[in-house]
Design a protein around this motif. Sequence first.
Motif, short mmCIF file in Angstrom:
data_model
loop_
_atom_site.label_atom_id
_atom_site.label_comp_id
_atom_site.label_asym_id
_atom_site.label_seq_id
_atom_site.Cartn_x
_atom_site.Cartn_y
_atom_site.Cartn_z
N VAL A 22 0.84 -1.20 0.00
CA VAL A 22 0.00 0.00 0.00
C VAL A 22 0.87 1.25 0.00
N LEU A 113 -4.51 1.79 -6.70
CA LEU A 113 -4.35 1.92 -5.25
C LEU A 113 -5.59 1.43 -4.51
N THR A 116 -5.31 -2.26 -4.30
CA THR A 116 -4.29 -2.63 -3.31
C THR A 116 -4.82 -2.45 -1.90
N LEU A 117 -5.52 -1.35 -1.68
CA LEU A 117 -6.13 -1.09 -0.37
C LEU A 117 -7.17 -2.15 -0.03
N GLY A 120 -5.52 -5.16 1.11
CA GLY A 120 -5.01 -4.94 2.46
C GLY A 120 -6.08 -5.03 3.52
N LEU A 136 -7.29 1.63 6.12
CA LEU A 136 -7.27 1.32 4.70
C LEU A 136 -8.63 1.54 4.05
#
Length: 168
Positions: A22, A113, A116-117, A120, A136
């Motif tokens: 992240v 992003l 990716t978040l 996460g 997140l």
Amino acid sequence: MHMDTGINTEDRAKIVESLSTVLGDAFMLYLKTHNFHWNVTGPMFSTLHVMFEEQYTEQWNALDDIAERIRALGHFAPATSRRYTELSSIKEEPDVLSAKEMIRQLVDGNEILVRTLRAGVKVADELDDFPTADMLTTRMEVHEKNAWMLRSFLEQGAGSMQGDASSE
């Protein structure tokens, strides 16, 4: 020193691995947004210059929160451009682009992003790390909104951005 916060050492390492990715994507998006703020031209210069500045300023502040969460989990945060490049799916842009292409790349970067978040959040949820999942999730909301705002420039039926498209 021993840490006992209810998340074992192995699980903290998994969370930190996800947070490091992240951080890599977030840093690369920050860098790209700042680059485009400096180098945007054209009829939408003022509007885009201001919007890019608002976004990169918010992103810069968020980098600290992500890195500090890694530290709170007992690990060191990645902190070099080389490491961020290795961790990130968002690539640097060496060329000066049209305003329209800058916007396209920032939409893509924000969406990368967000994905990716989202990954996460899943890791943090599975390992009962609610503060990380919360942070997140908040970041996802910010980047989904940024992508929407940027996308609105590309969805215009008429106006200055359409004129920009004919020059590409």
